[in-house]
Design a protein around this motif. Sequence first.
Motif, PDB file in Angstrom:
ATOM      1  N   UNK A 117       0.774  -1.224   0.000  1.00  0.00           N
ATOM      2  CA  UNK A 117       0.000   0.000   0.000  1.00  0.00           C
ATOM      3  C   UNK A 117       0.806   1.274   0.000  1.00  0.00           C
ATOM      4  N   UNK A 118       2.129   1.226   0.009  1.00  0.00           N
ATOM      5  CA  UNK A 118       2.931   2.426  -0.011  1.00  0.00           C
ATOM      6  C   UNK A 118       3.409   2.723  -1.420  1.00  0.00           C
ATOM      7  N   UNK A 170      -2.523  -2.337 -12.873  1.00  0.00           N
ATOM      8  CA  UNK A 170      -2.373  -1.127 -12.071  1.00  0.00           C
ATOM      9  C   UNK A 170      -3.589  -0.844 -11.202  1.00  0.00           C
ATOM     10  N   UNK A 171      -4.770  -1.322 -11.607  1.00  0.00           N
ATOM     11  CA  UNK A 171      -5.983  -1.061 -10.837  1.00  0.00           C
ATOM     12  C   UNK A 171      -6.794  -2.338 -10.686  1.00  0.00           C
ATOM     13  N   UNK A 204      -2.935  10.111 -13.082  1.00  0.00           N
ATOM     14  CA  UNK A 204      -2.625   8.916 -12.303  1.00  0.00           C
ATOM     15  C   UNK A 204      -3.949   8.392 -11.745  1.00  0.00           C
ATOM     16  N   UNK A 205      -3.887   7.343 -10.957  1.00  0.00           N
ATOM     17  CA  UNK A 205      -5.115   6.695 -10.495  1.00  0.00           C
ATOM     18  C   UNK A 205      -4.894   6.064  -9.133  1.00  0.00           C
ATOM     19  N   UNK A 206      -5.999   5.664  -8.509  1.00  0.00           N
ATOM     20  CA  UNK A 206      -5.912   4.796  -7.341  1.00  0.00           C
ATOM     21  C   UNK A 206      -7.249   4.114  -7.125  1.00  0.00           C
ATOM     22  N   UNK A 207      -7.229   2.906  -6.546  1.00  0.00           N
ATOM     23  CA  UNK A 207      -8.481   2.208  -6.243  1.00  0.00           C
ATOM     24  C   UNK A 207      -8.999   2.671  -4.892  1.00  0.00           C
ATOM     25  N   UNK A 208     -10.088   3.396  -4.878  1.00  0.00           N
ATOM     26  CA  UNK A 208     -10.645   3.933  -3.640  1.00  0.00           C
ATOM     27  C   UNK A 208     -11.558   2.887  -3.003  1.00  0.00           C
ATOM     28  N   UNK A 222      -0.933   4.422  -4.036  1.00  0.00           N
ATOM     29  CA  UNK A 222      -1.605   3.963  -2.833  1.00  0.00           C
ATOM     30  C   UNK A 222      -1.012   4.589  -1.569  1.00  0.00           C
ATOM     31  N   UNK A 223      -0.010   5.432  -1.745  1.00  0.00           N
ATOM     32  CA  UNK A 223       0.596   6.109  -0.606  1.00  0.00           C
ATOM     33  C   UNK A 223      -0.339   7.183  -0.079  1.00  0.00           C
ATOM     34  N   UNK A 224      -0.631   7.147   1.197  1.00  0.00           N
ATOM     35  CA  UNK A 224      -1.500   8.160   1.796  1.00  0.00           C
ATOM     36  C   UNK A 224      -0.928   9.563   1.636  1.00  0.00           C
TER      37      UNK A 224
END
Length: 613
Positions: free
Chosen positions: A377-378, A450-451, A485-489, A581-583
């Motif tokens: 997750x980092x 990636x997702x 860019x993207x991230x899975x929320x 995925x880094x906070x």
Amino acid sequence: MVPSCDPNDKEGGLKLVEDLTTNANGVQQQTLEEILAQNLETGYLRGFLNGSTEKEMFKKNVPIVNYEDVKPYIERIANGEPSEIISAQPITELLTSSGTSGGQPKMMPTTVEDLDRKTFLYNLLVPVMNRYVDGLDEGKGMYLLFIKPEIGTPSGLTARPVLTSYYKSKNFRNRPFNRFNVYTSPDETILCLDSKQSMYCQLLCGLIQRDEVLRVGAVFASAFLRAIKFLEDNWKELCSNIRMGNVSDWITDPSCRNAVLNILRSPNSELADLIESMCNVKSWDGIIKKLWPKTKYVDVIVTGSMAQYISTLDFYCGGLPLVSTMYASSECYFGINLNPLSKPGDVSYTLLPNMAYFEFIPVEKSGASTQGVDCNGDLSLNCSLKHVDDEEDVRGEAVDLVEVKTGHYYELVVTTFTGLYRYRVGDILMVTGFYNNAPQFRFVHRKNVVLSIDTDKTNEEDLLNAITKAKIFVEPLGCLLTEYTSFPDTASIPGHYVLFWELKMKGNEDLPDLESSIMQQCCYTMEESLDYVYRRCRTKDKSIGPLEIRVVKHGAFDALMDFCVSQGSSVNQYKTPRCIKSDEALEILNAWVVGSFFSKKPPLWEPFRIEAK
């Protein structure tokens, strides 16, 4: 022959594990010999081996392949040609993979014997779990299991997901009586094609039998959390059914309804009041332990992309152990977790050497790129994996199961009994150690993905293609998409894809207020452009929420790069990570957001059809 494993025989099962892992190399060589001897005269192998079953000839002449290489053979069988093209044993059905090719699911061949091989692995899980958790034979499991629609092929073979195949098989229906294999869900509720009716009835049965439940779970963490969300939305109606001793009128599947009524039997206002008091609270922290107080662990896959759900599971499950029992795919069932109570981040799977013949292509870490994302997750500043893709090098470097080295990374290659030879699964694994003489592997990630929210697997190429089609709608406004860019929320249930778009005007003007309808069209176009599995999860399964685009001001990605460089990334070799995925990195981008937009309707989805050629 598939070895016999009686799930009721704890000592016999554990001895099997010891024998297989102690003699891992010998079992692997025997497995390859059996596969080659059985399939030597298939159309595929005949041209490579010239009648030889020697391992050296096999590794020298048979190429390492991917799905596109074997797809024509599988499609020929789907269209009616004989199984002997790739398999000496009759191919009885085709298993649709969650991985996609050209927007359609992959299809993997399987046989009757392979179903027995899967059952062997399931049976072996019983003595392993009994070794670590006492008293599992004194109660039931509340497992939420579901099937998906089947597809007909011109040959008459059925194409369906691997778990649907197993749940509808005689092996599942006639599983040996063992309290470990007793579920609160009647088979009729599992086999109900209406996912909403199935979910409701399985939860109702689980609540009625709450005092007998010793373990809860689903196959994937995402599915289990979806069930909790369903329970949050429907607990009042479920309590009403228990109180009245009847099932809601909208449960119309007759088999499903009758099976539930056989368990419900009579009104139980005391149980309904108890469940109501637990659910009618402000916070559902630890709700699983409250509703099913005797539960010893939660059985869900929390490795790979499912790791993103660990903190949410911990909240709802009140610290119960999260157990990932096995490692499997549509191509092959690989192995089991011999230390099931290990923490999710420490889970390693032991590949069983009789399941298939395994090879491993070394992959090396590249410390220069920020393209990868750490599986924990980092933001991965030093975890991108550089793959050896040259075919000549691949053939020379693929190593056997017992030749892998602790701490090294590999891509998994399998040769199966069902017609796949030196097939690249696409999973990246790291060797964590050995159990006897069998290596243990940690699943790192799916190659190029990636997702992922559920069973979807979106790679960088698919993401770029979708963005390219969507950005057309902002270009007439004079806007340029300069970065993304993207991230899975997964903060909400179901989770959803989030895209960060940095937009800049072609001139020096400030970015104007964007019309919601235009940005919503961008979101919808992206969803329409993503593959079959994403669209199915989004539209039919409803296991993925609406896609979101967050527009950030010009300069946001410069701030992201500054952060990455401050963490040790090289300025010269920096690449924008396509999934974050880094906070800390997400906080930076969110601080620059000037607008958030969602898709207002789900993408079109229809079950795919295999056309005769």
